[in-house]
Structure formats: structure tokens, C-alpha cells
Design a protein around this motif. Sequence first.
Motif, PDB file in Angstrom:
ATOM      1  N   HIS A 143       0.811  -1.215   0.000  1.00 19.25           N
ATOM      2  CA  HIS A 143       0.000   0.000   0.000  1.00 19.25           C
ATOM      3  C   HIS A 143       0.850   1.273   0.000  1.00 19.25           C
ATOM      4  N   LEU A 145       1.415   4.524  -1.975  1.00 21.55           N
ATOM      5  CA  LEU A 145       0.664   5.294  -2.961  1.00 21.55           C
ATOM      6  C   LEU A 145       1.558   6.002  -3.968  1.00 21.55           C
ATOM      7  N   SER A 148       5.722   4.524  -8.456  1.00 18.80           N
ATOM      8  CA  SER A 148       5.209   4.641  -9.812  1.00 18.80           C
ATOM      9  C   SER A 148       5.917   3.668 -10.762  1.00 18.80           C
ATOM     10  N   TYR A 173       1.452  -5.031  -3.232  1.00 18.14           N
ATOM     11  CA  TYR A 173       0.018  -5.078  -2.974  1.00 18.14           C
ATOM     12  C   TYR A 173      -0.537  -3.674  -2.734  1.00 18.14           C
ATOM     13  N   ARG A 174      -1.553  -3.336  -3.452  1.00 19.09           N
ATOM     14  CA  ARG A 174      -2.260  -2.061  -3.307  1.00 19.09           C
ATOM     15  C   ARG A 174      -1.310  -0.867  -3.494  1.00 19.09           C
ATOM     16  N   CYS A 175      -0.582  -0.905  -4.588  1.00 17.15           N
ATOM     17  CA  CYS A 175       0.213   0.249  -5.023  1.00 17.15           C
ATOM     18  C   CYS A 175      -0.451   0.772  -6.293  1.00 17.15           C
ATOM     19  N   PRO A 176      -1.426   1.663  -6.169  1.00 15.03           N
ATOM     20  CA  PRO A 176      -2.336   1.996  -7.267  1.00 15.03           C
ATOM     21  C   PRO A 176      -1.703   2.770  -8.415  1.00 15.03           C
ATOM     22  N   SER A 177      -0.497   3.312  -8.218  1.00 14.49           N
ATOM     23  CA  SER A 177       0.133   4.091  -9.291  1.00 14.49           C
ATOM     24  C   SER A 177       0.848   3.218 -10.310  1.00 14.49           C
ATOM     25  N   THR A 179       1.153   0.709 -13.354  1.00 18.90           N
ATOM     26  CA  THR A 179       0.344   0.380 -14.526  1.00 18.90           C
ATOM     27  C   THR A 179       1.123  -0.580 -15.426  1.00 18.90           C
TER      28      THR A 179
END
Length: 201
Positions: A143, A145, A148, A173-177, A179
Motif C-alpha cells: 500500500h 501510494l 510509480s 500489494y495495493r500500489c495503485p500508481s 500500470t
Amino acid sequence: DALPILESLNRLELRIPRTKGITKVGIEQLRNTLSQLTNLWGVDLTFSLLNIDEEGAAALFQDLGELKELRELNLNVLNSATLDDTFFESLKNGLSQLSNLQILKLDFDPDAKDDITDASLLCLKDSLSSMKDLFHFTLRLNHCLNISDNGFGKLTHSFKYLLSLQEVYLDFYRCPSLTDEGLKGLRSGLFANRSLTVFQL
């Protein structure tokens, strides 16, 4: 009187549960102890909710290079507000001296989800570059944030230079940046490393 006996110690496992009672003073004492255990080939440290600052983190890793026989390092820092880019810079200063390391397992679960950025991943990349005998690498970052594609790509691209590396386990896990773009560096690092036999993401 016990120190001569401890000097022959080969492996140390230390788990400190959820506590805020250990400060940089205790970490300094731990560092001094580790620096004298020069025959250690394995160290397993787990900390949770440590109340240490930048200076304390630096002290913890300052003398890792004295452990010339160290082959395996497992470091778990969980639920800690001290996990940030400065912590990873201190970690790099210690890890970069461990040129004989073969197994490195890092597990980080920060309290502040935005304090770890790509700069932390670049510190890890620089640390790995000196580990020519490394064959197992595990990294778990939960997690975060501000991690990148740029940092992730550069870290994983560096795997191509670790010619002894055979096993890689990554957990972001849960690193939303992150892609699809970040996987390009991963692809180039994996395909160029002919020795790699196990990979898990």
C-alpha cells in the motif's frame, strides 16, 4: 563474559513485537552487538511499530558491512511510521557493503502510505548492484501510494545485471500508481537474465 561465545554465533533471529518502547538508544545497542558478531552468516530481524527516527535508522544499518560472512538477510519492518525515503537511504548505505549476500528478503508495511516513493526503489536498485552472488530476492511493499512505473521499472530492469539471480518474489500489494508501463522494465530485466528460474509477482 558471554561475548566470546557469541562471537561464534552463525545465525541470529530477533523479533520485536508491537512496541513503542524501543527507541534509537536500543537500536544503537543492537547495532553495536551485531557489529561484533562477525561470524554471522544469517540475520533475521523483525520490528513492529518502532519509535525510531532517521538517526536511529542510520545507526541500525551503519555497520552491516562489518558482517563479512553474511549470506542471508531477512528484514521485516511492519506498521512503522519511520518507513520513508530517508530510511531506505540509510538501508542502502548498509546493504551496499554486503557484497557476499546470497539471500535478501525485505518486507515493509508502512503506516504512512505516501512516504515511500520511487526514491526508495532506486536506493534498493543501487544496493543490489553490489551483490554479485545474490540468487534470491524478495521484496514486499504494501500500500505505497507514491511508487510509480518509473521506480518499479528501473528496479526490475536492474535484474539483468545480477547474473547469479535465480529467484525473485515481488509483492506490491495495493500500489495503485503502478500500470502496464511499469512492466516494460520488468520484462527487459527478466528476459536478459538467463539464470533466473523462479519469478513471482
